[in-house]
Design an enzyme around this catalytic site. Structure first.
Site, short mmCIF file in Angstrom:
data_model
loop_
_atom_site.label_atom_id
_atom_site.label_comp_id
_atom_site.label_asym_id
_atom_site.label_seq_id
_atom_site.Cartn_x
_atom_site.Cartn_y
_atom_site.Cartn_z
N CYS A 1 5.52 17.75 -1.42
CA CYS A 1 4.47 16.99 -0.87
C CYS A 1 4.34 15.60 -1.60
O CYS A 1 4.74 15.50 -2.83
CB CYS A 1 3.15 17.52 -0.80
SG CYS A 1 1.95 16.42 0.10
N ASP B 1 2.02 13.81 -2.54
CA ASP B 1 0.46 13.98 -3.06
C ASP B 1 0.77 13.65 -4.68
O ASP B 1 1.83 14.25 -5.28
CB ASP B 1 -0.20 15.28 -2.94
CG ASP B 1 -1.54 15.49 -3.36
OD1 ASP B 1 -1.80 14.84 -4.55
OD2 ASP B 1 -2.29 15.54 -2.49
N ARG C 1 -0.84 14.19 -7.15
CA ARG C 1 -1.34 15.21 -7.85
C ARG C 1 -0.33 16.41 -8.27
O ARG C 1 -0.61 17.37 -8.96
CB ARG C 1 -2.53 15.86 -7.49
CG ARG C 1 -3.72 14.95 -7.08
CD ARG C 1 -5.00 15.32 -6.51
NE ARG C 1 -4.42 15.75 -5.33
CZ ARG C 1 -5.29 16.22 -4.07
NH1 ARG C 1 -6.51 16.73 -4.52
NH2 ARG C 1 -4.84 16.38 -2.96
N HIS D 1 1.13 22.90 -1.33
CA HIS D 1 -0.15 22.82 -2.31
C HIS D 1 -1.30 23.00 -1.41
O HIS D 1 -1.62 22.53 -0.43
CB HIS D 1 -0.01 21.77 -3.41
CG HIS D 1 -0.46 20.35 -2.51
ND1 HIS D 1 -1.70 19.98 -2.62
CD2 HIS D 1 0.44 19.31 -1.99
CE1 HIS D 1 -1.72 18.77 -1.90
NE2 HIS D 1 -0.55 18.65 -1.49
N CYS E 1 -3.82 20.61 0.82
CA CYS E 1 -2.93 19.57 1.01
C CYS E 1 -3.70 18.68 2.31
O CYS E 1 -3.96 19.26 3.42
CB CYS E 1 -1.60 20.09 1.62
SG CYS E 1 -0.53 18.84 2.33
#
Length: 208
Positions: free
Chosen positions: A43, A45, A47, A99, A102
């Site tokens: 992803c 993302d 993080r 994750h 998400c």
């Protein structure tokens, strides 16, 4: 000309200097060769930093990231990365990593409209629809969300393993496995979903 992002530039120089201090030949080796054994499909993302999660240096992990870690067979960007990883670099492992928490997975099914990304996330709505009875039986929204994250990873593993580039690699005897993992933001730990596909014979087991 105004200076911009000076903090990031300074951090870059400090990082590079730190690498050279520990290993003077580090960047020279990177310059000469790229031979990772792993392709990470994850992803976007912020993080979820791919290399850091698995403790690998640059050059040890080939990475493709997009919203909600999709592997859609119509996406030329993803397919180009996949072909290069399999046919040129000859990676041995493809990791599809979602994750928990998400936002892309949540956005696919929360009923809100956001524009172009709604089209991108359509495959997740299909997964949600196909597994709606299982998801509806789960207690609480978090449990449903977490399970949908897992189901999305499983679907993307199947997409990767079904692709002609991967199938051709198996036919010519190239060692290649496709794995499905989920990363937990709150602990930093990955969970293996035990849906590894090592050849065409494994695909039927993970069909919906």
């Amino acid at each position: 000309m105004p200076k911009t992002l000076d903090d990031l530039k300074a951090k870059n120089r400090a990082w590079a200097a730190g690498k050279v201090a520990v290993d003077p030949g580090f960047f020279k080796r990177l310059e000469d060769q790229q031979a990772p054994e792993y392709l990470w499909i994850g992803c976007s993302d912020s993080r979820v930093p791919a290399n850091e999660i698995v403790g690998l240096d640059p050059g040890e992990l080939f990475v493709h990231r997009n919203v909600a870690n999709l592997a859609p067979p119509q996406d030329a960007n993803y397919l180009s990365v996949l072909q290069f990883a399999v046919d040129v670099i000859k990676v041995k492992h493809i990791l599809v990593v979602g994750h928990y928490g998400c936002g892309g997975v949540a956005a696919a099914v929360d009923g809100q409209r956001r524009g172009l990304v709604d089209h991108w996330l359509h495959p997740i709505r299909e997964v949600h629809h196909e597994h709606r009875h299982e998801l509806e039986a789960l207690p609480g929204e978090k449990a449903k969300w977490d399970r949908l994250v897992e189901l999305n990873v499983i679907r993307q593993v199947r997409n990767v393993a079904s692709d002609v580039f991967v199938q051709d690699a198996w036919r010519r005897g190239q060692p290649l496995s496709v794995h499905g993992w989920v990363y937990t933001l709150g602990t930093g730990i990955v969970t293996d979903l035990d849906v590894t596909v090592m050849g065409p014979e494994d695909l039927a087991e993970y069909a919906d």
